[in-house]
Write a protein that holds these residues in place. Sequence first.
Motif, PDB file in Angstrom:
ATOM      1  N   ALA A   1     -11.985  -4.287   6.389  1.00  0.00           N
ATOM      2  CA  ALA A   1     -10.540  -4.408   6.161  1.00  0.00           C
ATOM      3  C   ALA A   1     -10.287  -5.410   5.046  1.00  0.00           C
ATOM      4  N   VAL A   2      -9.208  -5.168   4.321  1.00  0.00           N
ATOM      5  CA  VAL A   2      -8.788  -6.049   3.228  1.00  0.00           C
ATOM      6  C   VAL A   2      -7.319  -6.395   3.436  1.00  0.00           C
ATOM      7  N   LEU A   3      -7.012  -7.677   3.466  1.00  0.00           N
ATOM      8  CA  LEU A   3      -5.616  -8.130   3.486  1.00  0.00           C
ATOM      9  C   LEU A   3      -5.146  -8.225   2.037  1.00  0.00           C
ATOM     10  N   VAL A   4      -4.063  -7.525   1.748  1.00  0.00           N
ATOM     11  CA  VAL A   4      -3.644  -7.329   0.357  1.00  0.00           C
ATOM     12  C   VAL A   4      -2.315  -8.047   0.108  1.00  0.00           C
ATOM     13  N   PRO A   5      -2.241  -8.885  -0.936  1.00  0.00           N
ATOM     14  CA  PRO A   5      -0.954  -9.507  -1.281  1.00  0.00           C
ATOM     15  C   PRO A   5      -0.019  -8.471  -1.899  1.00  0.00           C
ATOM     16  N   LEU A   6       1.275  -8.664  -1.671  1.00  0.00           N
ATOM     17  CA  LEU A   6       2.242  -7.730  -2.253  1.00  0.00           C
ATOM     18  C   LEU A   6       3.619  -8.352  -2.268  1.00  0.00           C
ATOM     19  N   LEU A   7       4.521  -7.687  -2.986  1.00  0.00           N
ATOM     20  CA  LEU A   7       5.927  -8.067  -3.009  1.00  0.00           C
ATOM     21  C   LEU A   7       6.808  -6.993  -2.399  1.00  0.00           C
ATOM     22  N   ALA A   8       6.372  -5.742  -2.450  1.00  0.00           N
ATOM     23  CA  ALA A   8       7.120  -4.631  -1.855  1.00  0.00           C
ATOM     24  C   ALA A   8       6.168  -3.476  -1.637  1.00  0.00           C
ATOM     25  N   VAL A   9       6.602  -2.528  -0.804  1.00  0.00           N
ATOM     26  CA  VAL A   9       5.787  -1.350  -0.504  1.00  0.00           C
ATOM     27  C   VAL A   9       6.734  -0.181  -0.256  1.00  0.00           C
ATOM     28  N   ASP A  10       6.245   1.050  -0.510  1.00  0.00           N
ATOM     29  CA  ASP A  10       7.089   2.208  -0.209  1.00  0.00           C
ATOM     30  C   ASP A  10       6.541   2.974   0.996  1.00  0.00           C
ATOM     31  N   ARG A  11       7.199   4.067   1.340  1.00  0.00           N
ATOM     32  CA  ARG A  11       6.876   4.780   2.577  1.00  0.00           C
ATOM     33  C   ARG A  11       5.544   5.504   2.541  1.00  0.00           C
ATOM     34  N   THR A  12       4.937   5.607   1.354  1.00  0.00           N
ATOM     35  CA  THR A  12       3.612   6.221   1.260  1.00  0.00           C
ATOM     36  C   THR A  12       2.502   5.174   1.191  1.00  0.00           C
ATOM     37  N   GLY A  13       2.873   3.901   1.289  1.00  0.00           N
ATOM     38  CA  GLY A  13       1.884   2.838   1.232  1.00  0.00           C
ATOM     39  C   GLY A  13       1.603   2.305  -0.155  1.00  0.00           C
ATOM     40  N   GLN A  14       2.304   2.807  -1.164  1.00  0.00           N
ATOM     41  CA  GLN A  14       2.146   2.255  -2.508  1.00  0.00           C
ATOM     42  C   GLN A  14       2.805   0.875  -2.559  1.00  0.00           C
ATOM     43  N   ARG A  15       2.154  -0.046  -3.265  1.00  0.00           N
ATOM     44  CA  ARG A  15       2.613  -1.436  -3.246  1.00  0.00           C
ATOM     45  C   ARG A  15       2.989  -1.926  -4.627  1.00  0.00           C
ATOM     46  N   VAL A  16       3.745  -3.006  -4.622  1.00  0.00           N
ATOM     47  CA  VAL A  16       4.066  -3.741  -5.843  1.00  0.00           C
ATOM     48  C   VAL A  16       3.441  -5.123  -5.724  1.00  0.00           C
ATOM     49  N   GLY A  17       2.559  -5.447  -6.673  1.00  0.00           N
ATOM     50  CA  GLY A  17       1.998  -6.791  -6.750  1.00  0.00           C
ATOM     51  C   GLY A  17       2.559  -7.505  -7.960  1.00  0.00           C
TER      52      GLY A  17
ATOM     53  N   PHE B   1      -6.734  -1.067   4.340  1.00  0.00           N
ATOM     54  CA  PHE B   1      -6.043  -1.883   3.345  1.00  0.00           C
ATOM     55  C   PHE B   1      -4.690  -2.276   3.935  1.00  0.00           C
ATOM     56  N   ILE B   2      -4.539  -3.554   4.265  1.00  0.00           N
ATOM     57  CA  ILE B   2      -3.398  -4.019   5.042  1.00  0.00           C
ATOM     58  C   ILE B   2      -2.581  -5.005   4.213  1.00  0.00           C
ATOM     59  N   GLY B   3      -1.365  -4.614   3.846  1.00  0.00           N
ATOM     60  CA  GLY B   3      -0.493  -5.469   3.061  1.00  0.00           C
ATOM     61  C   GLY B   3       0.214  -6.499   3.919  1.00  0.00           C
ATOM     62  N   LEU B   4       0.396  -7.697   3.383  1.00  0.00           N
ATOM     63  CA  LEU B   4       1.100  -8.782   4.078  1.00  0.00           C
ATOM     64  C   LEU B   4       2.351  -9.158   3.303  1.00  0.00           C
ATOM     65  N   ASN B   5       3.474  -9.252   4.007  1.00  0.00           N
ATOM     66  CA  ASN B   5       4.729  -9.635   3.370  1.00  0.00           C
ATOM     67  C   ASN B   5       5.467 -10.628   4.257  1.00  0.00           C
ATOM     68  N   LEU B   6       5.808 -11.787   3.707  1.00  0.00           N
ATOM     69  CA  LEU B   6       6.591 -12.771   4.462  1.00  0.00           C
ATOM     70  C   LEU B   6       8.018 -12.308   4.705  1.00  0.00           C
ATOM     71  N   LEU B   7       8.514 -11.418   3.853  1.00  0.00           N
ATOM     72  CA  LEU B   7       9.877 -10.924   4.012  1.00  0.00           C
ATOM     73  C   LEU B   7       9.905  -9.812   5.060  1.00  0.00           C
ATOM     74  N   ASN B   8      10.909  -9.803   5.887  1.00  0.00           N
ATOM     75  CA  ASN B   8      11.051  -8.743   6.888  1.00  0.00           C
ATOM     76  C   ASN B   8      11.720  -7.525   6.248  1.00  0.00           C
ATOM     77  N   GLU B   9      11.043  -6.959   5.262  1.00  0.00           N
ATOM     78  CA  GLU B   9      11.581  -5.835   4.514  1.00  0.00           C
ATOM     79  C   GLU B   9      10.866  -4.550   4.916  1.00  0.00           C
ATOM     80  N   PRO B  10      11.609  -3.509   5.285  1.00  0.00           N
ATOM     81  CA  PRO B  10      10.967  -2.208   5.529  1.00  0.00           C
ATOM     82  C   PRO B  10      10.487  -1.608   4.219  1.00  0.00           C
ATOM     83  N   PRO B  11       9.610  -0.629   4.267  1.00  0.00           N
ATOM     84  CA  PRO B  11       9.213   0.049   3.030  1.00  0.00           C
ATOM     85  C   PRO B  11      10.423   0.691   2.355  1.00  0.00           C
ATOM     86  N   VAL B  12      10.450   0.619   1.027  1.00  0.00           N
ATOM     87  CA  VAL B  12      11.478   1.333   0.282  1.00  0.00           C
ATOM     88  C   VAL B  12      11.126   2.821   0.286  1.00  0.00           C
TER      89      VAL B  12
END
Length: 200
Positions: free
Chosen positions: A129-145, A164-175
Amino acid sequence: MFAKATKADLRRTALARRMALDSGEVARRSDKLRENLFRQFPVDAWQWLHLFLPLAKRNEPDTWGFISWVWSEALPLRLAAPVVQPDGISLKHYELTPDGQNTLNRWGITEPVPHPVTAPEVFPVLLDAVLVPLLAVDRTGQRVGYGGGFYDRFLAQCRPGTQFIGLNLLNEPPVRRIADVLPTDVPLTAYITPGRVWRF
């Protein structure tokens, strides 16, 4: 958040929201991320977990709490972290151990100091497993770094089935959709916020 937007739009908005968090809130939300990971994923079955070391000046999730938890509980899980290579575009990965040394790179990111005993190289095909940094993610799992492509190049080297597991401090749902996904972008398999876990 946007229903559909470009990476630049999402990056700018999410980073501003994250930078507005104070240090206490970053710590509290980071603890929630850790709890969600260890409660909702088969961590006990993993041999290797890769995680990023946080860039405090950008209010990234504090993964040192994850590391301390693994070591204090004496879990059999082994940990690895990235080191940016001299070419400035690629990563190598080294084991994190309690006896290892760390240093700051030119961007102010903590990295393990490679060592044959305390920080040997770890190859991407070994990772469960990989913890992945991100700023946003969409409903297909594509991320913004941050836009450097480091993680997409790295994740493409991992074996099939690696989580591949993205971590986000913001309680934001996927766009709904990131408008400018590239063919080389590698989607996440899951996404964790302090309040919820999404799986793709």
